[in-house]
Design an enzyme around this catalytic site. Structure first.
Site, PDB file in Angstrom:
ATOM      1  N   ASP A 152     -11.625   2.465   3.571  1.00  0.00           N
ATOM      2  CA  ASP A 152     -11.791   1.032   3.495  1.00  0.00           C
ATOM      3  C   ASP A 152     -13.251   0.828   3.629  1.00  0.00           C
ATOM      4  OD1 ASP A 152     -10.192  -1.101   3.686  1.00  0.00           O
ATOM      5  OD2 ASP A 152      -9.865  -1.335   5.639  1.00  0.00           O
ATOM      6  N   LYS A 181       0.702  -1.381   0.126  1.00  0.00           N
ATOM      7  CA  LYS A 181       0.006  -0.037  -0.140  1.00  0.00           C
ATOM      8  C   LYS A 181       0.769   1.215  -0.055  1.00  0.00           C
ATOM      9  CE  LYS A 181      -3.951  -2.217   2.205  1.00  0.00           C
ATOM     10  NZ  LYS A 181      -4.367  -2.792   3.451  1.00  0.00           N
ATOM     11  N   GLN A 193      -5.066  -1.311   9.387  1.00  0.00           N
ATOM     12  CA  GLN A 193      -4.806  -2.942   8.758  1.00  0.00           C
ATOM     13  C   GLN A 193      -5.633  -3.972   9.768  1.00  0.00           C
ATOM     14  OE1 GLN A 193      -3.506  -3.465   5.695  1.00  0.00           O
ATOM     15  NE2 GLN A 193      -4.194  -5.569   5.982  1.00  0.00           N
TER      16      GLN A 193
END
Ligand code: NDP
Length: 294
Positions: free
Chosen positions: A121, A54, A98
């Site tokens: 997200d 990422k 994460q």
């Protein structure tokens, strides 16, 4: 006849290039540098690989990348304090924590603390609710990638029968909403569903997001269907690197499907590319600019 293999790698590279073009434009025209903050708690090796990728791809797209690594035993209050700081930071337009988090931390509390405008997200209940209501929302990256891959084969999904196997908040549920937005007719299946092969037989579009290696067999698939395999399963190989397989028996499916995504090289490639899209969209929305052209 063998299926058309949907090249997730090439489609993701093209998407990243288009994001980079739009990032350069908003920088030039508005002095805006989209910024993504990624928070990693602990040192799970798979999560570390994802976070590194990422970081690299965010920078390659011309965006700012901020990495925050916290020890596995961090107090929930400290993690919440970091999220509060990132929520207030004007250089940060996207926040990604994460997952999975260590068991000592309540994941829902953490997700709920993220400013929904920065929730790239798409997991905050505001975004999930907006998506379910058919309103504009930041949607989760993997299902966004699934839609782009499907549309590389079918310009319109209107009226097509779609079967989504899996109902997680991360993949299955938001994918159903995105498919409804595309006017597909959607069936969602899960571990309590009866007769999956029968459900699959009627599906023009089949999405497998289960986490069970090669569960979907070739003879389940409707001839000519488009198959999008979200699964990433690591099969141990004696003395070597684990082999990655999807949730679909790929070799069998190749002889039946009209189009199929490989694993690796399919959906996985799209997830980070769509994260970049979401960060760019979030940055433009926060800055009061029109939505970008990707
Ligand atoms: P979850 O474990 O959260 O959800 C799995 C879903 O599959 C559940 O809804 C479960 O049903 C359903 N399921 C389990 N067993 C069966 C069965 N025998 N028949 C039908 N349905 C079943 O997984 P995720 O959604 O997070 O991930 C799914 C897969 O996708 C995993 O392999 C994961 O690694 C991969 N993945 C890939 C990504 C990418 O970038 N390519 C990103 C995210 C995930 P129930 O709800 O009833 O328990």
């Amino acid at each position: 006849m063998t299926a058309h293999i949907i090249d997730g790698k090439a489609i993701a590279a093209d998407l990243r290039a288009r994001v980079a073009g739009e990032v350069a434009r908003v920088k030039r025209e508005h002095g805006l540098v989209p910024g993504l903050a990624v928070v990693l708690v602990g040192n799970d090796p798979a999560s570390e690989v994802y976070v590194r990728s990422k970081h690299t791809q965010t920078q390659a797209a011309g965006m700012a990348s901020f990495e925050h690594k916290l020890p596995a035993d961090v107090a929930e209050a400290d993690l919440l304090a970091l999220i509060g700081k990132l929520n207030r930071d004007p250089a940060v337009h996207g926040i990604l924590v994460q997952l999975p988090l260590p068991k000592s931390i309540h994941t829902e509390t953490i997700i709920n603390a993220i400013d929904p405008a920065k929730d790239v997200d798409g997991l905050h209940p505001n975004n999930a609710g907006r998506l379910a209501g058919g309103f504009a929302a930041l949607a989760p990256c993997t299902p966004l990638g699934c839609i782009i891959l499907t549309k590389s084969v079918h310009a319109s999904l209107e009226g097509m029968n779609a079967l989504v196997i899996g109902r997680s908040n991360l993949v299955g549920r938001p994918l159903v909403q995105l498919l409804l937005n595309e006017n597909a007719t959607v069936t969602i299946a899960h571990s309590r569903s009866r007769d999956l092969p029968k459900l699959a037989a009627g599906a023009d579009l089949l999405y497998a997001a289960v986490g069970r290696p090669e569960m979907v067999r070739g003879d389940w698939i409707k001839p000519g269907a488009t198959v999008i395999d979200v699964g990433i399963n690591r099969i141990p190989v004696e003395g070597g690197k684990p082999r990655l397989v999807g949730d679909v028996a790929y070799q069998e499916a190749l002889n039946v499907a009209g189009a199929i995504t490989p694993v690796p090289g399919g959906v996985g490639q799209m997830t980070v590319a769509c994260l970049l899209v979401n960060t760019l969209r979030a940055a433009c929305a926060i800055a009061g600019l029109p939505a970008p052209g990707v």
